[in-house]
Design a protein around this motif. Structure first.
Motif, PDB file in Angstrom:
ATOM      1  N   THR A  79    -106.045  64.313 -88.512  1.00 53.40           N
ATOM      2  CA  THR A  79    -105.277  63.470 -87.548  1.00 53.40           C
ATOM      3  C   THR A  79    -105.744  61.700 -88.059  1.00 53.40           C
ATOM      4  O   THR A  79    -104.736  61.050 -88.136  1.00 53.40           O
ATOM      5  N   THR A  80    -106.835  61.731 -88.395  1.00 48.12           N
ATOM      6  CA  THR A  80    -107.361  60.339 -88.793  1.00 48.12           C
ATOM      7  C   THR A  80    -106.703  59.770 -90.195  1.00 48.12           C
ATOM      8  O   THR A  80    -106.235  58.670 -90.373  1.00 48.12           O
TER       9      THR A  80
ATOM     10  N   GLN B 250    -103.864  61.208 -91.230  1.00 48.40           N
ATOM     11  CA  GLN B 250    -102.319  60.844 -90.942  1.00 48.40           C
ATOM     12  C   GLN B 250    -102.230  59.345 -90.585  1.00 48.40           C
ATOM     13  O   GLN B 250    -101.219  58.726 -91.061  1.00 48.40           O
ATOM     14  N   TYR B 251    -103.122  58.920 -89.647  1.00 48.18           N
ATOM     15  CA  TYR B 251    -102.952  57.373 -89.479  1.00 48.18           C
ATOM     16  C   TYR B 251    -103.324  56.421 -90.344  1.00 48.18           C
ATOM     17  O   TYR B 251    -102.503  55.687 -90.605  1.00 48.18           O
TER      18      TYR B 251
ATOM     19  N   THR C 177    -100.131  56.538 -92.842  1.00 48.20           N
ATOM     20  CA  THR C 177     -99.012  55.811 -92.153  1.00 48.20           C
ATOM     21  C   THR C 177     -99.085  54.228 -92.597  1.00 48.20           C
ATOM     22  O   THR C 177     -98.342  53.651 -92.767  1.00 48.20           O
ATOM     23  N   GLY C 178    -100.511  53.825 -92.180  1.00 48.03           N
ATOM     24  CA  GLY C 178    -100.742  52.581 -92.425  1.00 48.03           C
ATOM     25  C   GLY C 178    -100.348  52.257 -94.034  1.00 48.03           C
ATOM     26  O   GLY C 178     -99.798  50.870 -94.394  1.00 48.03           O
TER      27      GLY C 178
END
Length: 312
Positions: free
Chosen positions: A251-252, A254-255, A258-259
Motif C-alpha cells: 500500500t505504501t 502504491q501511494y 502514485t505521487g
C-alpha cells in the motif's frame, strides 16, 4: 524592504519553472525530464520496489513472535479506526482471544487448509473453548497470502460478512494471530481475527503454544459469526505510524508511485502546453518511459508482494 521580501518568492518560482515548465529559460527542456534526472528517478523507482519487497519478507513473513505481535496490533488499530469512523466503541485486545486465534492459525498452517471448519469438522468456536473463552457473541475473520496489513483490512471491509464482524456493536474484544505455513503448495502467512463479547470476566490461564512453522507469502479472507465465554481485556500501546508503514509495504509503495506518477504527468502536461513546434520529443519519451515503468511495477510487480487475495 518590500523588494527583499519578494525576492525569495521569485527564487522558488524560478526553481519550479526550471524543473517543470519548459521555456526559453531552460531551452524548452524542463530539468525534471532531462536524461540525468530521469535516470535518477528510474533508479529510485526500482529501488523502492526492492525495499518494499525486502520489508514484506522481513516484517510480514518474519517468524519472530515479537514482530508478529506488532503486526497483530497494527491490524487491531486498523479495525478500531474503521469502527471509530462509524461511531462505534473500539475493541480491546484480549489475551485469551489472541490465544484462540493463535491455535486456529497454527492448525491451518500445520494441516494446510484455509476454512472456518477444520478438516476434522471442528467449528471456529472449538478454538474459543480450547483457549477458555466463554462468550455471549463471537465472530471470526480469516486471511491467507497475507503480506500487507492495510490491504487485508481493506479486503475485509469490502466484504459484507467480514465488514459486519468488524463493525458489530455487540463485540467488545478482539484477538489477532499469525502463523506461517503452506497452502495450495505455496508458503504463506495465515491470519486469524477473532471477535467476542465475554459472558463473564474470568481468569483463564494462557497456554503456551509451539512456535509456528517458518514461511512466506500474500492475502485471503473469510468471516463467520455466532451467538452463544474469558477473560479480561488488555490495553496495548498503539502502533506507531512507522510500523503502519512497515507492515503495509504494498500500500505504501502504491501511494509513493502514485505521487511520482503525478509529478511526471505534471511535467508532461506543461510540456504539451508549450508551442508544439518547440516540443522536446526526447523529454516526452522519457516521461512516458517513467510512467510505463511505474505502471509495470504496480500492475505486474505487485503479485511478488502480495499474490492473490482470497475471501471466504
Amino acid at each position: 524592504m518590500a523588494l527583499r521580501k519578494r525576492a525569495p518568492v521569485r527564487k522558488k518560482r524560478g526553481v519550479l519553472h526550471h524543473y517543470f515548465i519548459p521555456g526559453a529559460h531552460n531551452s524548452y527542456r524542463p530539468l525534471y525530464l532531462q536524461l540525468e534526472a530521469v535516470l535518477v528517478q528510474l533508479a529510485v523507482i526500482v529501488l523502492l520496489f526492492f525495499i518494499a519487497l525486502g520489508l514484506e519478507r522481513l516484517v510480514i513473513r518474519s517468524p519472530s513472535p515479537q514482530v508478529g505481535a506488532v503486526v497483530a496490533s497494527v491490524l487491531v488499530e486498523l479495525a478500531n479506526e474503521d469502527r471509530t469512523q462509524q461511531g462505534l466503541e473500539t475493541l480491546a485486545m484480549s489475551p485469551i482471544l489472541q490465544k484462540a486465534a493463535q491455535l486456529k492459525a497454527e492448525d491451518m498452517a500445520a494441516k494446510e487448509y484455509f476454512a472456518h471448519d477444520s478438516p476434522e469438522g471442528l467449528k471456529p468456536w472449538h478454538w474459543f473453548e480450547e483457549a477458555g473463552y466463554d462468550f455471549r457473541s463471537a465472530g471470526e475473520n480469516l486471511a491467507v497470502y497475507f503480506s500487507d496489513s492495510a490491504e487485508v483490512e481493506k479486503a475485509w471491509m469490502n466484504s459484507p460478512l467480514h465488514r459486519a464482524n468488524i463493525l458489530n456493536d455487540r463485540y467488545t474484544e478482539v484477538g489477532i494471530a499469525l502463523a506461517h505455513g503452506r497452502y495450495e503448495g505455496q508458503e504463506t502467512t495465515f491470519v486469524v481475527q477473532m471477535f467476542g463479547t465475554p459472558s463473564e470476566v474470568s481468569s483463564a490461564a494462557i497456554v503456551e503454544s509451539s512456535p509456528a512453522p517458518e514461511t512466506e507469502t500474500p492475502g485471503t479472507v473469510a468471516g463467520v459469526s455466532a451467538e452463544a465465554q474469558p477473560v479480561g481485556a488488555i490495553k496495548e500501546a498503539r502502533p506507531s505510524a512507522l510500523w503502519k508503514i512497515l507492515t503495509a509495504p504494498k500500500t505504501t509503495l502504491q501511494y509513493v508511485y502514485t505521487g511520482l506518477a503525478a509529478l511526471v504527468l505534471l511535467a508532461l502536461g506543461f510540456l504539451f502546453l508549450t508551442e508544439l513546434r518547440r516540443l522536446h520529443v526526447p523529454s516526452l519519451f522519457r516521461g512516458v518511459a517513467l510512467l510505463a515503468l511505474i505502471g509495470i511495477l504496480i500492475w505486474g510487480g505487485m503479485p511478488f508482494l502480495s499474490g492473490e487475495l482470497f475471501i471466504l
